[in-house]
Write a protein that holds these residues in place. Structure first.
Motif, mmCIF file in Angstrom:
data_model
loop_
_atom_site.group_PDB
_atom_site.id
_atom_site.type_symbol
_atom_site.label_atom_id
_atom_site.label_comp_id
_atom_site.label_asym_id
_atom_site.label_seq_id
_atom_site.Cartn_x
_atom_site.Cartn_y
_atom_site.Cartn_z
ATOM 1 N N GLY A 30 0.812 -1.213 0.000
ATOM 2 C CA GLY A 30 0.000 0.000 0.000
ATOM 3 C C GLY A 30 0.847 1.265 0.000
ATOM 4 O O GLY A 30 0.497 2.263 -0.632
ATOM 5 N N GLN A 31 1.974 1.206 0.709
ATOM 6 C CA GLN A 31 2.881 2.361 0.714
ATOM 7 C C GLN A 31 3.538 2.548 -0.652
ATOM 8 O O GLN A 31 3.535 3.645 -1.204
ATOM 9 C CB GLN A 31 3.975 2.176 1.778
ATOM 10 C CG GLN A 31 3.470 2.293 3.192
ATOM 11 C CD GLN A 31 4.606 2.393 4.182
ATOM 12 O OE1 GLN A 31 4.641 3.351 4.937
ATOM 13 N NE2 GLN A 31 5.512 1.458 4.204
ATOM 14 N N ASP A 32 4.106 1.476 -1.175
ATOM 15 C CA ASP A 32 4.893 1.608 -2.405
ATOM 16 C C ASP A 32 4.054 1.900 -3.637
ATOM 17 O O ASP A 32 4.504 2.595 -4.546
ATOM 18 C CB ASP A 32 5.720 0.342 -2.641
ATOM 19 C CG ASP A 32 6.828 0.210 -1.625
ATOM 20 O OD1 ASP A 32 7.258 1.231 -1.059
ATOM 21 O OD2 ASP A 32 7.270 -0.932 -1.395
ATOM 22 N N ARG A 33 2.845 1.384 -3.695
ATOM 23 C CA ARG A 33 1.990 1.605 -4.862
ATOM 24 C C ARG A 33 1.087 2.819 -4.660
ATOM 25 O O ARG A 33 0.240 3.107 -5.492
ATOM 26 C CB ARG A 33 1.135 0.358 -5.153
ATOM 27 C CG ARG A 33 1.942 -0.915 -5.429
ATOM 28 C CD ARG A 33 2.625 -1.015 -6.792
ATOM 29 N NE ARG A 33 3.604 -0.035 -7.159
ATOM 30 C CZ ARG A 33 4.909 -0.076 -6.872
ATOM 31 N NH1 ARG A 33 5.396 -1.069 -6.184
ATOM 32 N NH2 ARG A 33 5.707 0.860 -7.281
ATOM 33 N N LEU A 34 1.266 3.537 -3.552
ATOM 34 C CA LEU A 34 0.430 4.688 -3.194
ATOM 35 C C LEU A 34 -1.052 4.319 -3.272
ATOM 36 O O LEU A 34 -1.854 4.981 -3.925
ATOM 37 C CB LEU A 34 0.736 5.904 -4.076
ATOM 38 C CG LEU A 34 2.098 6.544 -3.874
ATOM 39 C CD1 LEU A 34 2.271 7.744 -4.790
ATOM 40 C CD2 LEU A 34 2.345 6.933 -2.424
ATOM 41 N N ASP A 35 -1.394 3.266 -2.559
ATOM 42 C CA ASP A 35 -2.759 2.753 -2.501
ATOM 43 C C ASP A 35 -3.249 2.882 -1.052
ATOM 44 O O ASP A 35 -3.018 1.991 -0.236
ATOM 45 C CB ASP A 35 -2.780 1.292 -2.960
ATOM 46 C CG ASP A 35 -4.164 0.698 -3.002
ATOM 47 O OD1 ASP A 35 -5.082 1.207 -2.316
ATOM 48 O OD2 ASP A 35 -4.328 -0.316 -3.706
ATOM 49 N N PRO A 36 -3.890 4.017 -0.728
ATOM 50 C CA PRO A 36 -4.266 4.249 0.668
ATOM 51 C C PRO A 36 -5.276 3.238 1.204
ATOM 52 O O PRO A 36 -5.261 2.932 2.400
ATOM 53 C CB PRO A 36 -4.833 5.669 0.670
ATOM 54 C CG PRO A 36 -5.208 5.940 -0.744
ATOM 55 C CD PRO A 36 -4.272 5.134 -1.597
ATOM 56 N N VAL A 37 -6.150 2.717 0.365
ATOM 57 C CA VAL A 37 -7.142 1.737 0.829
ATOM 58 C C VAL A 37 -6.432 0.454 1.249
ATOM 59 O O VAL A 37 -6.703 -0.106 2.325
ATOM 60 C CB VAL A 37 -8.207 1.478 -0.259
ATOM 61 C CG1 VAL A 37 -9.146 0.357 0.158
ATOM 62 C CG2 VAL A 37 -8.991 2.755 -0.544
ATOM 63 N N ALA A 63 -2.772 8.776 5.945
ATOM 64 C CA ALA A 63 -2.813 10.045 5.215
ATOM 65 C C ALA A 63 -1.425 10.691 5.200
ATOM 66 O O ALA A 63 -0.962 11.168 4.153
ATOM 67 C CB ALA A 63 -3.843 10.985 5.832
ATOM 68 N N PHE A 64 -0.758 10.701 6.354
ATOM 69 C CA PHE A 64 0.589 11.272 6.464
ATOM 70 C C PHE A 64 1.566 10.532 5.553
ATOM 71 O O PHE A 64 2.299 11.146 4.767
ATOM 72 C CB PHE A 64 1.065 11.206 7.920
ATOM 73 C CG PHE A 64 2.536 11.434 8.075
ATOM 74 C CD1 PHE A 64 3.058 12.720 8.053
ATOM 75 C CD2 PHE A 64 3.408 10.364 8.214
ATOM 76 C CE1 PHE A 64 4.429 12.930 8.177
ATOM 77 C CE2 PHE A 64 4.774 10.562 8.340
ATOM 78 C CZ PHE A 64 5.287 11.851 8.321
ATOM 79 N N ALA A 65 1.591 9.198 5.644
ATOM 80 C CA ALA A 65 2.555 8.403 4.879
ATOM 81 C C ALA A 65 2.296 8.497 3.378
ATOM 82 O O ALA A 65 3.241 8.630 2.590
ATOM 83 C CB ALA A 65 2.515 6.946 5.337
ATOM 84 N N GLN A 66 1.032 8.449 2.992
ATOM 85 C CA GLN A 66 0.717 8.541 1.560
ATOM 86 C C GLN A 66 1.160 9.898 1.004
ATOM 87 O O GLN A 66 1.705 9.969 -0.100
ATOM 88 C CB GLN A 66 -0.786 8.328 1.332
ATOM 89 C CG GLN A 66 -1.247 6.908 1.598
ATOM 90 C CD GLN A 66 -0.859 5.941 0.509
ATOM 91 O OE1 GLN A 66 -1.006 6.222 -0.677
ATOM 92 N NE2 GLN A 66 -0.355 4.785 0.902
ATOM 93 N N ASP A 67 0.938 10.968 1.754
ATOM 94 C CA ASP A 67 1.349 12.303 1.319
ATOM 95 C C ASP A 67 2.874 12.405 1.245
ATOM 96 O O ASP A 67 3.424 12.925 0.268
ATOM 97 C CB ASP A 67 0.778 13.354 2.271
ATOM 98 C CG ASP A 67 1.091 14.759 1.813
ATOM 99 O OD1 ASP A 67 0.690 15.124 0.686
ATOM 100 O OD2 ASP A 67 1.751 15.501 2.576
#
Length: 177
Positions: A30-37, A63-67
């Motif tokens: 989820g982090q690497d593919r920027l997939d917040p769900v 939200a913080f990590a995705q940004d």
């Protein structure tokens, strides 16, 4: 069969470890593919996360990590050794080693930020789903180096990882042969 062996308990233990590992993998992907769900699906609703740069709820952390990661040219998070202790049918704890690469920019120059450390976790099984309940991130070392992409520059046809649903692994657009 050895005396005192409880096959049902052994299967529950193995299933718990499998499901916890799946949550760990959803977190990283989820982090690497920027997939917040997908990223958020690794946590229970009342989870708490402290990564040093922020501490708070799972929603706030995702939200913080995705940004933060969206502002980087790319990232790759790898799981190393994982030690899980199953306490009972609903609780477990663990320590997860990680290595993370991030493409950042400093003073207008591309740099590679490498970070290695550990997640100290508490897990809970609710409604049959093991997820992270508490996570504390410890950084054991980090370094920033000048980006060195000579292999990729010399081989522009090498497929590159992408984000936000554009990665081959998500579309699986196989060539027709």
């Amino acid at each position: 069969m050895k005396q005192g062996f409880d096959l049902e308990a052994e299967v529950r233990d193995l299933a718990a470890r499998r499901d916890i590992n799946d949550a760990l993998c959803r977190y990283m992907r989820g982090q690497d593919r920027l997939d917040p769900v997908l990223h958020r699906s690794a946590f229970h609703d009342d989870a708490y996360v402290d990564c040093g740069l922020m501490a708070g709820s799972a929603d706030a952390f995702v939200a913080f990590a995705q940004d933060l990661l969206a502002g980087m040219g790319g990232s790759q998070h790898l799981i190393g050794q994982v030690h899980i202790t199953i306490h009972d049918e609903a609780s477990a704890s663990g320590e997860v080693y990680f290595y993370a690469w991030h493409r950042i920019e400093e003073d207008g120059e591309p740099k590679d930020l490498s970070v290695a450390g550990r997640y100290v976790d508490e897990y809970a099984c609710r409604n049959g789903e093991w997820r992270i309940l508490k996570r504390y991130e410890i950084v054991d070392w980090a370094r920033t180096d000048k980006a060195a992409d000579s292999f990729l520059a010399a081989n522009p046809g090498v497929p590159r990882g992408k984000r936000r649903g554009e990665d081959f692994s998500e579309r699986r657009a196989w060539p027709v042969v």
